[in-house]
Design a protein around this motif. Structure first.
Motif, PDB file in Angstrom:
ATOM      1  N   UNK A   1      21.571  -3.646  -1.276  1.00 14.77           N
ATOM      2  CA  UNK A   1      22.033  -2.264  -1.119  1.00 14.77           C
ATOM      3  C   UNK A   1      21.710  -1.397  -2.330  1.00 14.77           C
ATOM      4  N   UNK A   2      21.348  -2.021  -3.436  1.00 19.54           N
ATOM      5  CA  UNK A   2      21.053  -1.279  -4.661  1.00 19.54           C
ATOM      6  C   UNK A   2      19.698  -0.588  -4.622  1.00 19.54           C
ATOM      7  N   UNK A   3      18.787  -1.023  -3.756  1.00 20.21           N
ATOM      8  CA  UNK A   3      17.427  -0.508  -3.766  1.00 20.21           C
ATOM      9  C   UNK A   3      17.027  -0.006  -2.382  1.00 20.21           C
ATOM     10  N   UNK A   4      16.566   1.237  -2.339  1.00 21.57           N
ATOM     11  CA  UNK A   4      16.099   1.840  -1.089  1.00 21.57           C
ATOM     12  C   UNK A   4      14.586   1.994  -1.174  1.00 21.57           C
ATOM     13  N   UNK A   5      13.890   1.496  -0.167  1.00 22.21           N
ATOM     14  CA  UNK A   5      12.431   1.556  -0.155  1.00 22.21           C
ATOM     15  C   UNK A   5      11.968   2.840   0.508  1.00 22.21           C
ATOM     16  N   UNK A   6      11.042   3.543  -0.145  1.00 23.67           N
ATOM     17  CA  UNK A   6      10.435   4.742   0.426  1.00 23.67           C
ATOM     18  C   UNK A   6       8.926   4.578   0.444  1.00 23.67           C
ATOM     19  N   UNK A   7       8.345   4.739   1.604  1.00 24.19           N
ATOM     20  CA  UNK A   7       6.911   4.615   1.743  1.00 24.19           C
ATOM     21  C   UNK A   7       6.480   3.174   1.909  1.00 24.19           C
ATOM     22  N   UNK A   8       5.243   2.969   2.350  1.00 28.04           N
ATOM     23  CA  UNK A   8       4.714   1.616   2.525  1.00 28.04           C
ATOM     24  C   UNK A   8       4.396   0.980   1.183  1.00 28.04           C
ATOM     25  N   UNK A   9       3.901  -0.212   1.239  1.00 27.64           N
ATOM     26  CA  UNK A   9       3.459  -0.864   0.014  1.00 27.64           C
ATOM     27  C   UNK A   9       4.032  -2.225  -0.246  1.00 27.64           C
ATOM     28  N   UNK A  10       4.262  -3.072   0.788  1.00 29.93           N
ATOM     29  CA  UNK A  10       4.815  -4.402   0.520  1.00 29.93           C
ATOM     30  C   UNK A  10       3.900  -5.274  -0.325  1.00 29.93           C
TER      31      UNK A  10
ATOM     32  N   UNK B   1      -2.378   3.975  -3.582  1.00 26.42           N
ATOM     33  CA  UNK B   1      -2.234   2.861  -2.640  1.00 26.42           C
ATOM     34  C   UNK B   1      -1.779   1.562  -3.290  1.00 26.42           C
ATOM     35  N   UNK B   2      -1.924   1.442  -4.597  1.00 23.37           N
ATOM     36  CA  UNK B   2      -1.513   0.219  -5.277  1.00 23.37           C
ATOM     37  C   UNK B   2      -0.080   0.239  -5.751  1.00 23.37           C
ATOM     38  N   UNK B   3       0.693   1.264  -5.340  1.00 27.53           N
ATOM     39  CA  UNK B   3       2.063   1.405  -5.834  1.00 27.53           C
ATOM     40  C   UNK B   3       3.055   1.553  -4.672  1.00 27.53           C
ATOM     41  N   UNK B   4       4.273   1.131  -4.914  1.00 22.31           N
ATOM     42  CA  UNK B   4       5.353   1.311  -3.963  1.00 22.31           C
ATOM     43  C   UNK B   4       6.583   1.844  -4.698  1.00 22.31           C
ATOM     44  N   UNK B   5       7.465   2.540  -3.989  1.00 19.71           N
ATOM     45  CA  UNK B   5       8.618   3.175  -4.616  1.00 19.71           C
ATOM     46  C   UNK B   5       9.920   2.564  -4.128  1.00 19.71           C
TER      47      UNK B   5
ATOM     48  N   UNK C   1       1.801  -3.928  -2.655  1.00 18.45           N
ATOM     49  CA  UNK C   1       1.368  -3.120  -3.801  1.00 18.45           C
ATOM     50  C   UNK C   1       1.496  -3.910  -5.090  1.00 18.45           C
ATOM     51  N   UNK C   2       0.591  -3.640  -6.021  1.00 15.87           N
ATOM     52  CA  UNK C   2       0.606  -4.343  -7.299  1.00 15.87           C
ATOM     53  C   UNK C   2       1.704  -3.818  -8.224  1.00 15.87           C
ATOM     54  N   UNK C   3       2.036  -2.535  -8.085  1.00  7.14           N
ATOM     55  CA  UNK C   3       2.993  -1.909  -8.990  1.00  7.14           C
ATOM     56  C   UNK C   3       4.181  -1.350  -8.222  1.00  7.14           C
ATOM     57  N   UNK C   4       5.359  -1.593  -8.740  1.00  9.04           N
ATOM     58  CA  UNK C   4       6.597  -1.083  -8.151  1.00  9.04           C
ATOM     59  C   UNK C   4       7.194  -0.046  -9.095  1.00  9.04           C
ATOM     60  N   UNK C   5       7.445   1.159  -8.578  1.00 12.93           N
ATOM     61  CA  UNK C   5       8.144   2.187  -9.336  1.00 12.93           C
ATOM     62  C   UNK C   5       9.606   2.187  -8.893  1.00 12.93           C
TER      63      UNK C   5
END
Length: 250
Positions: free
Chosen positions: A6-15, A43-47, A17-21
């Motif tokens: 519950x602490x983290x909400x995913x926005x956008x694709x990128x399962x 494309x290499x990042x997910x939020x 992805x090399x980098x997580x913001x």
């Protein structure tokens, strides 16, 4: 962790992805503040946006009154997640900058090296009252502060029920920030640090922003943007570019 935190909400694709913001909201803020920022990532990042207890999908949960508890909760969620080893960038605004810094300190103390950059926005390293200072704010003072900083739509104050809920959250978060002070004796982190601020932010003294350089053994840089405390609303593409570019890119 097999179940969704519950602490983290995913926005956008990128399962893959090399980098997580990982974005940390401001006082009174929630994960949805960063909902549209995923579109500004490559494309290499997910939020992932941090959802503090007591708001949005965690509305029924009690608010967290101290920085230590809040950082502990976020750090545990990140450490136990399935993509803990993924290269990670922290982006925290205002109160979120302090939460991100304390979360990073915990993760590095636990042996993690996944966070390579800490972006601290709209906050000085040692800001606000001393921890033992009693700061009492009534509803009018809270609304005046929120209006001055520009982070809350005036329509929120027109609805009594919504106003009460928002003020309870903001009052908690302001107390959390007022009772927090970064430890000057803390060991420096290894992640690079990037300080970001608006040139008309009433809460940030440009002469003190570079104190953030003292918290890291990595590189340090700062960028000043046109705008006030919520300057970031007008500069999301540029901010995400700075957060995720490689050191070689300058």
């Amino acid at each position: 962790m097999s179940k969704k935190s519950p602490w983290l909400v995913a926005y956008g694709p990128g399962p893959d992805a090399e980098t997580r913001v990982v974005a940390f909201p401001h006082a009174g803020g929630s994960a949805s503040y960063f909902r549209d920022w995923a579109q500004h990532l490559g494309p290499g990042c997910t939020l992932r946006s941090v959802q503090y207890p007591g708001r949005e999908n965690r509305l029924a949960e009690p608010l967290v009154p101290t920085m230590k508890q809040l950082a502990q909760g976020v750090a545990e969620a990140l450490a136990e997640g399935p993509d803990d080893a993924r290269e990670t960038v922290f982006f925290g605004h205002s109160m979120g900058a302090a939460v991100a810094y304390e979360t990073l300190r915990l993760l590095e103390a636990w042996g993690s090296s996944s966070v390579t950059r800490l972006c601290v926005s709209g906050r000085e390293l040692r800001a606000g009252p001393e921890p033992d200072a009693a700061v009492i704010r009534d509803d009018e003072a809270l609304m005046a502060s929120m209006t001055r900083l520009g982070g809350t739509r005036s329509a929120v104050f027109d609805d009594p029920d919504l106003r009460e809920m928002v003020l309870d959250i903001v009052r908690n978060d302001y107390h959390l920030v007022d009772s927090y002070r970064a430890d000057p004796a803390a060991a420096p982190v290894r992640a690079d640090v990037l300080a970001l601020t608006g040139d008309r932010d009433p809460q940030v003294d440009l002469g003190r922003i570079d104190a953030w350089a003292s918290v890291t053994t990595g590189s340090y840089a700062r960028h000043v943007f046109p705008g006030g405390h919520f300057y970031l609303a007008d500069h999301a593409p540029r901010l995400m570019g700075l957060a995720t570019r490689s050191p070689a890119a300058g």
